[in-house]
Design an enzyme around this catalytic site. Structure first.
Site, PDB file in Angstrom:
ATOM      1  N   CYS A  67      14.286   8.323  13.931  1.00 45.19           N
ATOM      2  CA  CYS A  67      15.558   7.829  13.383  1.00 45.19           C
ATOM      3  C   CYS A  67      16.699   8.380  14.227  1.00 45.19           C
ATOM      4  O   CYS A  67      16.988   9.574  14.194  1.00 45.19           O
ATOM      5  CB  CYS A  67      15.726   8.260  11.927  1.00 45.19           C
ATOM      6  SG  CYS A  67      17.333   7.782  11.255  1.00 45.19           S
ATOM      7  N   HIS A 115      10.589  -2.382  16.434  1.00 45.28           N
ATOM      8  CA  HIS A 115      11.796  -3.215  16.324  1.00 45.28           C
ATOM      9  C   HIS A 115      11.528  -4.608  16.859  1.00 45.28           C
ATOM     10  O   HIS A 115      10.762  -4.779  17.822  1.00 45.28           O
ATOM     11  CB  HIS A 115      12.952  -2.600  17.134  1.00 45.28           C
ATOM     12  CG  HIS A 115      13.401  -1.262  16.630  1.00 45.28           C
ATOM     13  ND1 HIS A 115      14.415  -1.099  15.720  1.00 45.28           N
ATOM     14  CD2 HIS A 115      12.921  -0.018  16.887  1.00 45.28           C
ATOM     15  CE1 HIS A 115      14.567   0.184  15.458  1.00 45.28           C
ATOM     16  NE2 HIS A 115      13.672   0.862  16.145  1.00 45.28           N
ATOM     17  N   GLU A 161      16.831  -2.897   8.157  1.00 39.08           N
ATOM     18  CA  GLU A 161      15.935  -1.783   8.457  1.00 39.08           C
ATOM     19  C   GLU A 161      14.677  -1.783   7.593  1.00 39.08           C
ATOM     20  O   GLU A 161      14.739  -1.995   6.374  1.00 39.08           O
ATOM     21  CB  GLU A 161      16.655  -0.438   8.238  1.00 39.08           C
ATOM     22  CG  GLU A 161      17.499  -0.009   9.398  1.00 39.08           C
ATOM     23  CD  GLU A 161      17.786   1.477   9.369  1.00 39.08           C
ATOM     24  OE1 GLU A 161      16.896   2.257   8.960  1.00 39.08           O
ATOM     25  OE2 GLU A 161      18.910   1.855   9.729  1.00 39.08           O
ATOM     26  N   CYS A 208      22.021   1.595  13.115  1.00 33.94           N
ATOM     27  CA  CYS A 208      20.636   2.019  13.346  1.00 33.94           C
ATOM     28  C   CYS A 208      20.550   2.462  14.807  1.00 33.94           C
ATOM     29  O   CYS A 208      20.711   1.637  15.718  1.00 33.94           O
ATOM     30  CB  CYS A 208      19.691   0.847  13.061  1.00 33.94           C
ATOM     31  SG  CYS A 208      17.963   1.204  13.373  1.00 33.94           S
ATOM     32  N   GLY A 228      17.559   1.142  16.602  1.00 36.81           N
ATOM     33  CA  GLY A 228      17.757  -0.314  16.709  1.00 36.81           C
ATOM     34  C   GLY A 228      18.726  -0.663  17.820  1.00 36.81           C
ATOM     35  O   GLY A 228      18.540  -1.651  18.546  1.00 36.81           O
TER      36      GLY A 228
END
Ligand SMILES: N[C@H](CCC[C@H](N)C(=O)O)C(=O)O
Length: 288
Positions: A78, A173, A222, A231, A234
Site C-alpha cells: 500500500c 492492478h 480499490e 491509491c 495504483g
C-alpha cells in the site's frame, strides 16, 4: 459477559485522502485482526478509514508494516500507507535518519523523508513493476497484458467492453484509459471489474485520462475498499501502463481526487519511485 473494552491507542493519518488507522505495536498482531480491521474501519460503527495499518519492529529493516483493507483482507502492499508509517516513524520513533527501510509483504522498500515538518514529502522506491500475466496475477499466460479485452455486466444487462493493462506493484492492478475520468461511473463498473474471474486474487481498478506526456488523471476502485481518493500503488501502475502503451513519458504527475503524486519509473534501476504527502490528523483510543 463481554470482557473489558480493548483500549488501543491509534493515530489517524492519510495519504492524499486515502485514510488509515495507524497502530504502532511492539508485539504481534491481535487475534482475528481481519475482523478487527473490518469493524474499526467502518465509518458509522467504528473509527472509519480505508485501512488498518500496523507499524511493527523488523530484524531486516528499520521497521515493518502490515496493512488490512476495510473489508479485512490483507493486501501485499500500500503506497499511501508506506508514506504515512514512514513519517510516523521519523517524527515519533526516531528522527536519526531521513533514509529508512520498511519491510512489507511485497519486500523491503527504501523511503526518503523530504522537506521539513510543514511541507513534508515522502519518497518511496516501490520496486520494479511485475508485468507477466500469471504473476500479476491474471489468468492470462503472456509476458505482458496490454489492452486486453474483458466484458462485464449485471444480470440481463448488456455486457460492457473494457480493455485493461495489467501491472502488479506487489498487489494487482488493471489500468483502463477512458475519455473523461471525472464523469466516469466508477461505482458501477469498478466492483464488476474488481471481481472479474480473470483476476484470481481480484484486482484494484484504475480509470485514467491522459492530460499530456507528463500528466494524467486517475480515479480508483480499490480491491477490498471501494472508490478511494488516492491509491499510491495504483498511481505507480497507471504510470507503468501508460508508458508501455506509449501514452506518457516515464515520469508523470498523477492527479488524484485527494491530491497529486509524482511517479517516476527510473531507467537506472527499473524501479518505480513515488513522491507525495503523508498527513497526521488526530490521535485517539479505540474502545473496542
Ligand atoms: N486496496 C489495495 C491495498 C491498498 C492500496 C492503496 N491504498 C495504495 O495506496 O497503494 C489492495 O487490496 O491491493
Amino acid at each position: 459477559m463481554a470482557g473489558p473494552p480493548m483500549m488501543m491507542k491509534f493515530t489517524k493519518m492519510h495519504g492524499l485522502g486515502n485514510d488509515f488507522i495507524v497502530v504502532a505495536k511492539e508485539q504481534a498482531l491481535p487475534d482475528q485482526v481481519s475482523i478487527l480491521a473490518n469493524r474499526i474501519c467502518d465509518r458509522n460503527f467504528g473509527i472509519g478509514a480505508d485501512g488498518l495499518v500496523y507499524l511493527l519492529p523488523s530484524d531486516q529493516a528499520d521497521f515493518s508494516m502490515r496493512i488490512f483493507n476495510a473489508d479485512g483482507s490483507e493486501p501485499e502492499q500500500c503506497g499511501n500507507a508506506v508514506r504515512c508509517v514512514a513519517r510516523y516513524y521519523f517524527e515519533r520513533i526516531s528522527s536519526e535518519k531521513r533514509e529508512l527501510t520498511v519491510e512489507t509483504k511485497a519486500g523491503i522498500q527504501r523511503v526518503w523523508i523530504e522537506g521539513d515538518t510543514e511541507d513534508r514529502q515522502v519518497r518511496v522506491n516501490m520496486g520494479p513493476p511485475i508485468l507477466a500475466g500469471l504473476a500479476i496475477p491474471t489468468r492470462i499466460d503472456a509476458e505482458r497484458v496490454v489492452d486486453h479485452s474483458v466484458w462485464v455486466g449485471t444480470e440481463g444487462e448488456e455486457q460492457q467492453h473494457f480493455s485493461f493493462t495489467g501491472v502488479s506493484m506487489g498487489n494487482p492492478h488493471a489500468v483502463i484509459e477512458v475519455k473523461n475520468v471525472e464523469q466516469f461511473p466508477v461505482a458501477k463498473w469498478g466492483p464488476l471489474l474488481e471481481n472479474h474471474p480473470i483476476f484470481p486474487r481480484k484486482a484494484n481498478i484504475e480509470f485514467i485520462s491522459i492530460r499530456s506526456e507528463d500528466e494524467l488523471e486517475m480515479r480508483v476502485w480499490e480491491r477490498g475498499v471501494g472508490e478511494t481518493l488516492a491509491c499510491g500503488t495504483g498511481a505507480c501502475a497507471s504510470l507503468v501502463a501508460s508508458y508501455i502503451r506509449g501514452r506518457t513519458d516515464r515520469r508523470v504527475k498523477v492527479h488524484l481526487r485527494g491530491g497529486e503524486l509524482i511517479i517516476d519509473w527510473k531507467e537506472t534501476d527499473g524501479c518505480v519511485h513515488m513522491t507525495g504527502a503523508a498527513t497526521f490528523v488526530f490521535d485517539g483510543v479505540w474502545l473496542g
